[in-house]
Design a protein around this motif. Structure first.
Motif, short mmCIF file in Angstrom:
data_model
loop_
_atom_site.label_atom_id
_atom_site.label_comp_id
_atom_site.label_asym_id
_atom_site.label_seq_id
_atom_site.Cartn_x
_atom_site.Cartn_y
_atom_site.Cartn_z
N ALA A 36 -15.30 -7.60 -2.39
CA ALA A 36 -14.67 -6.37 -2.89
C ALA A 36 -13.26 -6.18 -2.32
O ALA A 36 -12.65 -5.12 -2.53
N HIS A 37 -12.76 -7.19 -1.59
CA HIS A 37 -11.42 -7.14 -0.98
C HIS A 37 -11.27 -6.00 0.01
O HIS A 37 -10.22 -5.36 0.10
N LEU A 38 -12.34 -5.76 0.79
CA LEU A 38 -12.33 -4.68 1.77
C LEU A 38 -12.42 -5.27 3.18
O LEU A 38 -13.49 -5.73 3.60
N VAL A 54 -8.70 -14.23 -3.07
CA VAL A 54 -7.48 -13.92 -2.32
C VAL A 54 -7.76 -12.78 -1.36
O VAL A 54 -8.28 -11.73 -1.74
N GLU A 55 -7.43 -13.00 -0.11
CA GLU A 55 -7.66 -12.02 0.96
C GLU A 55 -6.32 -11.38 1.34
O GLU A 55 -5.33 -12.08 1.53
N ALA A 56 -6.30 -10.07 1.43
CA ALA A 56 -5.08 -9.34 1.80
C ALA A 56 -5.37 -8.49 3.03
O ALA A 56 -6.30 -7.69 3.03
N LEU A 95 3.48 -6.10 8.37
CA LEU A 95 3.39 -7.33 7.59
C LEU A 95 2.13 -7.36 6.75
O LEU A 95 1.07 -6.88 7.15
N LEU A 96 2.25 -7.95 5.56
CA LEU A 96 1.13 -8.14 4.65
C LEU A 96 0.81 -9.63 4.57
O LEU A 96 1.64 -10.44 4.16
N PHE A 97 -0.39 -9.99 5.00
CA PHE A 97 -0.85 -11.38 4.96
C PHE A 97 -1.68 -11.59 3.70
O PHE A 97 -2.62 -10.83 3.43
N LEU A 98 -1.34 -12.62 2.94
CA LEU A 98 -2.13 -13.03 1.78
C LEU A 98 -2.67 -14.43 2.03
O LEU A 98 -1.89 -15.36 2.31
N LEU A 99 -3.97 -14.59 1.93
CA LEU A 99 -4.62 -15.88 2.15
C LEU A 99 -5.43 -16.23 0.91
O LEU A 99 -6.32 -15.48 0.51
N HIS A 100 -5.09 -17.38 0.31
CA HIS A 100 -5.77 -17.81 -0.92
C HIS A 100 -6.80 -18.87 -0.57
O HIS A 100 -6.46 -19.94 -0.06
N GLY A 117 -3.09 -21.49 -0.59
CA GLY A 117 -1.78 -21.07 -0.09
C GLY A 117 -1.84 -19.79 0.70
O GLY A 117 -2.85 -19.08 0.73
N ALA A 118 -0.74 -19.48 1.36
CA ALA A 118 -0.64 -18.27 2.17
C ALA A 118 0.78 -17.72 2.08
O ALA A 118 1.74 -18.46 1.83
N ALA A 119 0.90 -16.41 2.28
CA ALA A 119 2.20 -15.76 2.34
C ALA A 119 2.11 -14.65 3.37
O ALA A 119 1.08 -13.99 3.51
N VAL A 120 3.20 -14.45 4.09
CA VAL A 120 3.32 -13.36 5.06
C VAL A 120 4.53 -12.55 4.63
O VAL A 120 5.67 -13.01 4.76
#
Length: 307
Positions: free
Chosen positions: A76-78, A245-247, A253-258, A291-294
């Motif tokens: 649920a992306h929580l 995708v995890e946020a 900062l916002l971390f995105l982990l795929h 992939g990942a983004a910060v």
């Protein structure tokens, strides 16, 4: 880290790149913390004291139940953190107790105080049935918890066999079921259908306290926890996140982990710069497989035109 392929091998090169990324991010994240509004309660004593040969069901496994509830939140992306039942819970809007059959008096009083203070509590089956010495409490569950959760009587436990499912109307329950008599004023959110438990509560609610007397199938458990979280004022870090995708926010900062193996596009509000690549994006960011983004917010400079 250095495999048979040597320094030109993919694993070694990826390890070096991760080290470089960590060196870049270190100064920006040092001393910061991830703040979550959901806590899952875990206690080693309850896990260690889990019944063995005398258990009603050998299929009930503490670690598996905690994993199922945590996965339901993740789907649920929580984001959630773990806490001990004695910890100060006031900083969380939602507290989940997947499976703590052993709860001592301080832990129970802590849960009562948390709900009285405005928090939302969701307990799984067998919560608080035994005291600190492993003795089953009179009534099949601590009386204070029964009052909190809207349970008049816990009549009987009904373990489910391998492959057996309980019809709960809009979903199926697995692993466990119970014969509950709800207290006056409690709401039966979902009821068992058919068999000996027909009409008995599968999910019970009393104010801000919920009791789940079975293990809903994964999608149903995720939907239930997401709905309760929304009512408690907790939402995903980002809306519209693709599956896998995890946020997570850490400070500014916002971390995105795929976690998937196909590229995805993640919608974003506003304009951001990726600290890992230096790329500025607006409205969305593309992530390669795994992939990942910060990201940090990157306001438009005065007079700068939109691309």
């Amino acid at each position: 880290m250095l495999g048979h392929a040597g320094e030109r091998g993919r694993v070694f090169r990826e390890t070096v790149r991760i080290g470089e990324d960590l060196a870049t991010l270190g100064p920006r994240v040092a001393g910061s913390r991830v703040s979550t509004r959901i806590a899952l309660l875990h206690d080693w004593n309850s896990w260690w004291a889990e019944p063995g040969d005398g258990a009603l069901s050998r299929r009930v496994d503490h670690a598996e139940l905690v994993r199922a509830w945590h996965r339901a939140l993740w789907d649920a992306h929580l984001p959630a953190s773990f806490a001990h039942p004695h910890h100060d819970l006031s900083g969380h809007r939602l507290v989940l107790v997947p499976h703590l059959h052993l709860l001592d008096d301080p832990a129970i009083e802590n849960l009562l105080a948390y709900v009285r203070g405005g928090g939302t509590l969701v307990c799984g089956f067998l919560t608080g049935i035994a005291d600190r010495d492993g003795r089953v409490r009179p009534g099949g569950m601590d009386a204070r918890l029964r009052e909190l959760l809207g349970i008049d009587l816990l009549q009987e436990w009904w373990p489910l066999d391998e492959g057996e499912r309980a019809d709960c109307g809009t979903f199926h329950g697995t692993l466990w079921s119970e014969e509950l008599t709800p207290a006056a004023g409690a709401e039966t959110v979902a009821a068992y259908r058919g068999g000996e438990l027909d009409g008995r509560p599968a999910i019970l609610r009393s104010g801000r306290a919920w009791y789940v007397s079975t293990l809903p199938e994964p999608a149903a458990l995720s939907g239930l926890l997401a709905s309760v979280a929304r009512a408690a004022g907790v939402r995903p870090v980002l809306d519209g996140l693709p599956e896998g995708v995890e946020a997570v926010r850490r400070g500014e900062l916002l971390f995105l982990l795929h976690h998937g193996n196909a590229p995805v596009t993640v919608p974003l509000p506003g304009r951001h710069r990726d600290l890992l690549t230096g790329t500025v994006t607006e409205g969305a960011v593309k992530l390669d497989r795994f992939g990942a983004a910060v990201l940090e917010e990157h306001p438009r400079a005065p007079g700068e035109e939109r691309p």
